[in-house]
Write an enzyme that holds these catalytic residues in place. Structure first.
Site, PDB file in Angstrom:
ATOM      1  CE  LYS A  36      -2.448   0.305   3.797  1.00 27.90           C
ATOM      2  NZ  LYS A  36      -2.255   1.263   4.528  1.00 27.90           N
ATOM      3  NE  ARG A 111      -5.261   3.007  11.074  1.00 30.38           N
ATOM      4  CZ  ARG A 111      -4.275   2.159  10.557  1.00 30.38           C
ATOM      5  NH1 ARG A 111      -4.985   1.107  10.301  1.00 30.38           N
ATOM      6  NH2 ARG A 111      -3.163   2.536  10.344  1.00 30.38           N
ATOM      7  NE  ARG A 150       8.486  -6.666   5.820  1.00 29.40           N
ATOM      8  CZ  ARG A 150       7.876  -6.061   5.994  1.00 29.40           C
ATOM      9  NH1 ARG A 150       7.418  -5.209   5.014  1.00 29.40           N
ATOM     10  NH2 ARG A 150       7.086  -5.811   7.243  1.00 29.40           N
ATOM     11  NE  ARG A 156       9.792  -5.762  11.465  1.00 27.64           N
ATOM     12  CZ  ARG A 156       9.049  -5.035  10.789  1.00 27.64           C
ATOM     13  NH1 ARG A 156       9.360  -4.496   9.609  1.00 27.64           N
ATOM     14  NH2 ARG A 156       7.912  -4.888  11.009  1.00 27.64           N
ATOM     15  NE  ARG A 167       1.416  -6.674  11.588  1.00 36.96           N
ATOM     16  CZ  ARG A 167       2.886  -6.892  10.876  1.00 36.96           C
ATOM     17  NH1 ARG A 167       3.733  -7.772  11.481  1.00 36.96           N
ATOM     18  NH2 ARG A 167       2.931  -6.343   9.795  1.00 36.96           N
TER      19      ARG A 167
END
Length: 211
Positions: A36, A111, A150, A156, A167
């Site tokens: 996005k 949101r 990733r 991470r 999420r």
């Protein structure tokens, strides 16, 4: 995940493109990992309008120590949710800046349904409401694999399959009511986000009548 959206291999219809032609007041919606941010920047550059994310708005207000920034920071430091009223006022202030007078692309706002109503009010003070809502549709399983890979590359620890899946669930829960509202208004445009970056950009611009 059973409620993941399906993607379409077909491009936008002439009717869809015609309806969005000349649109300058835009929203972009997409799940985490849908690309996005990349597409928002490309579309904004192509149309000569600012890409505005709520994250950028918050950071700018906090760093510049505006009254709204100080208020937001007071909630954030206590680990509390920043009230919609503060977020709405930040968005109102940002959209009143000179670079947004000819249009904008909002990323990350609204949101909630309350924020949809607030944005309607902000824009009614100007020249009208949102022209078009661009929705990047992706396959959740593919996005999960992409984000896990990733996360491993970047070290991470929060990008595990379970956390990413959660999420995506939260995103779906938050976004579905907004999608319903904008679909009923006839301004929601679904685009297959699983293709190459260039192909997605091309279809988004086609939807907006910029190609």
């Amino acid at each position: 995940m059973t409620d993941q959206p399906t993607t379409s291999a077909q491009g936008s219809s002439p009717e869809t493109s015609a309806a969005a032609a000349g649109a300058r007041r835009l929203l972009i919606i997409g799940a985490p990992g849908a690309g996005k941010g990349t597409q928002a920047g490309r579309i904004a550059d192509a149309l000569g309008i600012p890409a505005i994310s709520t994250g950028d708005i918050f950071r700018a207000n906090v760093s510049q120590e505006t009254e709204l920034g100080k208020l937001a920071k007071s909630y954030m430091e206590k680990g509390e949710y920043v009230p919609d009223s503060v977020t709405n006022d930040m968005v109102r202030s940002r959209l009143a800046e000179s670079d947004a007078r000819g249009g904008f692309l909002l990323d990350g706002y609204p949101r909630t349904l309350d924020q949809v109503e607030a944005l309607d009010g902000i824009l009614e003070d100007g020249e009208g409401g949102v022209d078009a809502v661009l929705m990047l549709e992706v396959d959740y399983d593919a996005v999960i694999q992409r984000l896990v890979a990733r996360g491993a590359e970047q070290g991470r620890s929060d990008d595990t399959e379970d956390t990413i899946r959660r999420r995506l669930e939260v995103y779906a829960e938050q976004t579905t009511p907004l999608v319903d509202v904008y679909e009923r208004r006839g301004i929601l445009h679904r685009v297959n986000g699983m293709r190459s970056i260039d192909e997605v950009t091309e279809e988004l611009l086609s939807v907006l009548g910029a190609r």
